[in-house]
Write an enzyme that holds these catalytic residues in place. Structure first.
Site, PDB file in Angstrom:
ATOM      1  N   TYR A  91      46.858  38.045  39.819  1.00  0.00           N
ATOM      2  CA  TYR A  91      46.633  37.050  40.867  1.00  0.00           C
ATOM      3  C   TYR A  91      47.981  36.431  41.239  1.00  0.00           C
ATOM      4  O   TYR A  91      48.989  37.126  41.269  1.00  0.00           O
ATOM      5  CB  TYR A  91      45.587  36.010  40.411  1.00  0.00           C
ATOM      6  CG  TYR A  91      44.968  35.291  41.583  1.00  0.00           C
ATOM      7  CD1 TYR A  91      44.199  35.982  42.519  1.00  0.00           C
ATOM      8  CD2 TYR A  91      45.176  33.934  41.786  1.00  0.00           C
ATOM      9  CE1 TYR A  91      43.654  35.339  43.614  1.00  0.00           C
ATOM     10  CE2 TYR A  91      44.622  33.279  42.869  1.00  0.00           C
ATOM     11  CZ  TYR A  91      43.872  33.985  43.791  1.00  0.00           C
ATOM     12  OH  TYR A  91      43.346  33.343  44.872  1.00  0.00           O
ATOM     13  N   LYS A 164      40.480  37.340  42.689  1.00  0.00           N
ATOM     14  CA  LYS A 164      39.710  36.184  42.244  1.00  0.00           C
ATOM     15  C   LYS A 164      38.529  36.624  41.383  1.00  0.00           C
ATOM     16  O   LYS A 164      38.220  36.009  40.360  1.00  0.00           O
ATOM     17  CB  LYS A 164      39.199  35.420  43.463  1.00  0.00           C
ATOM     18  CG  LYS A 164      39.070  33.919  43.254  1.00  0.00           C
ATOM     19  CD  LYS A 164      40.434  33.252  43.275  1.00  0.00           C
ATOM     20  CE  LYS A 164      40.316  31.747  43.195  1.00  0.00           C
ATOM     21  NZ  LYS A 164      41.618  31.074  43.312  1.00  0.00           N
TER      22      LYS A 164
END
Length: 551
Positions: A91, A164
């Protein structure tokens, strides 16, 4: 004769070299793997060694995607075993670099693409997944207008939703076979993309206005009708759109915006810890937010809700919140104020004596004497020595949260903030930080990472079957994060480390599910919440049904 697809092409079922000889025979893959039969731990050890050989985080990101594409269990085993190390790879910040090159490097995707030019295809697009109404727990959607500080990246932003979801699974055990990543392709204003021959999205400017709103409304209706139990996570929408979508739909859908609510709640967690040190009450706090975009106003919203819960009236709560943006203190006479700033705009007559024209941050701090100063401006060095010293002069133990990231955008480095406040500021940052040594005390600097909160929040919503996300649930999540640190020692961190996210997420989930029941929005009666949360958490292990070869 063409070769038929096998279990080796199914990332949910593939176990690679962990298939026994008997399983290989039964599944028709004899001779398709080397002779050695390995355990999952052995596979993960080799994969980690291969990962460490990659020359950059972007190469590690690509390598991890390749593992994910062929063996989902191995991917999450690897990610879970090294989560604190790999979170910045799967991420922020590495995903930003991957997004910039996404169309050029496109190989495969685990997402659903919904085009504003073909809204009639939306239901069919979801149905192509072959998932029924009870098969989906979580959907992460983005229109990629404001990606991690790098702006508008259109369909390239798909990996923000996929990343996510990976964190949700690694941190909170959300079943990866029960999630969907979605890109809302409404065009892009990024001319670099529009002029690139490799760009894969709609080649026109971003659609706005009624047509955009109708498309988002269609998405909410369709996703909720097809998957009525799904938690609808919105990510990296533009500031005005993000707030409007949330405000207009929060009472109707199980919707959550991480940039606003998640970021706001993790700030709340730091503030809960700080109030344990100062002994103050929420209703007594004075907040200044420097950088009043989606994230900043979302933080103001959460603190406003905490003030109300502590007994303040709506007007009293708003009177203790000041927003400062690029043009200074936000006042009601400024032209073209976005709706998300109008809520907290100060009356010009109230502050007319402070300065002629724009009222800058130092002036605001000297007059307000804030107990909390938050930075979401991405303006590196904006919290100068004068600013920090003025903050510390106003109150004995101010809460200072320079949250912009990466390091090149942070408002003040923790080492300077500790020194300039004479060790009195209570500090958490938006970047990982080493401890700061000052006058014989080691100051642990907590990282205000949303991953401490949103995975557990989502798990709590799923376990409780909450119809919507309430302010009480967000505050409960924040309190649960804060409960995991002991702030009694000098220099103690305000927030827990990200190294043990799975246990942390379970704690948050229990608190959120309890709050959902208290608010009357839970739909699943649970006798033992702790056990229900544990039972709901997916583990990266090879299961018996995988061995038998599920259809």
């Amino acid at each position: 004769m063409p070769v038929k697809p096998t279990v080796l092409q199914d990332r949910s079922r593939n176990r690679g070299t962990a298939f026994t000889l008997e399983e290989r025979a039964r599944l028709g893959i004899t001779g398709r793997l080397p002779a050695t039969v390995e355990t999952l731990d052995q596979q993960a050890g080799r994969a980690y060694a291969q990962l460490r050989e990659q020359p950059s985080n972007l190469h590690r990101y690509i390598y991890l995607n390749q593992v994910h594409d062929r063996n989902q269990v191995l991917y999450f085993k690897l990610l879970g075993d090294h989560l604190d190390e790999l979170l910045p790879v799967v991420y922020d910040p590495t995903v930003g670099e991957a997004i910039e090159k996404w169309s050029l490097d496109y190989r495969d995707s685990r997402a659903v693409y919904l085009s504003i030019d073909r809204p009639e295809d939306m239901k069919t697009s979801f149905q192509s997944l072959g998932l029924g109404p009870d098969d989906v727990d979580l959907i992460v959607v983005s229109d990629a207008q404001e990606i991690l500080g790098i702006g508008d990246w259109g369909v390239n932003g798909t990996d923000i939703s996929i990343g996510k979801l990976a964190v949700y699974t690694a941190a909170a055990g959300i079943d990866p076979d029960r999630v969907i990543a979605v890109n809302l392709d409404v065009g892009t204003d990024n001319e670099q993309l529009l002029n690139s021959p490799s760009y894969l999205g709609n080649r026109h400017a971003r659609v706005t206005g009624r047509r955009y709103d109708d498309f988002v409304a269609l998405y909410l209706r369709t996703a909720s009708e097809l998957f009525p139990g799904a938690f609808l996570h919105f990510e990296d929408f533009g500031p005005s759109n993000a707030r409007r979508i949330l405000v207009e739909n929060a009472d109707t859908y199980r919707i959550f915006n991480d940039d606003m609510q998640g970021t706001g709640a993790i700030v709340m967690a730091a503030a809960f810890s700080a109030l344990k040190v100062t002994g103050g009450r929420w209703s007594e706090q004075r907040l200044v937010v420097f950088g009043a975009g989606t994230a900043g106003t979302g933080m103001a919203d959460q603190i406003h809700a905490a003030m109300l819960r502590d007994g303040a009236t709506p007007d009293e709560a708003k009177s203790n919140i000041w927003l400062v943006d690029v043009h200074g203190l936000v006042t009601d006479d400024m032209p073209d104020l976005p709706d998300y700033q109008q809520v907290y705009a100060r009356s010009r007559s109230e502050v007319a004596a402070w300065a002629d024209g724009e009222i800058d941050l130092p002036t605001t701090i000297r007059h307000v004497k804030p107990t909390i100063l938050i930075g979401t401006s991405t303006a590196h060095g904006a919290f100068t020595e004068d600013v920090v010293r003025a903050l510390a002069a106003g109150v004995e133990r101010p809460l200072l949260l320079p949250l912009s990231n990466p390091t090149s955008r942070i408002e003040v480095m923790p080492s300077d903030a500790v020194k300039w406040s004479d060790g009195r500021a209570l500090i958490a940052t938006g970047i990982p930080s080493e401890p700061v040594e000052y006058q014989g005390v080691s100051y642990e600097i907590g990282e205000a990472n949303n991953a401490l909160l949103y995975p557990g929040l989502g798990l709590g919503v799923i376990v409780s079957g909450a119809r919507r996300v309430t302010d009480t649930m967000l505050l409960a999540a924040a309190e649960a994060v804060a409960s995991q640190v002991d702030v009694s020692a000098p220099g103690a961190s305000l927030l827990p480390p990200v190294a043990n996210l799975r246990a942390s997420s379970a704690t948050v989930a229990v608190a959120v599910a309890k709050a959902a029941a208290q608010d009357g929005v839970a739909t699943k009666p649970l006798d033992n919440l702790v056990q229900a949360v544990q039972d709901a958490m997916w583990d990266p292990v090879y299961r018996a049904d995988d061995r038998e070869g599920r259809p």
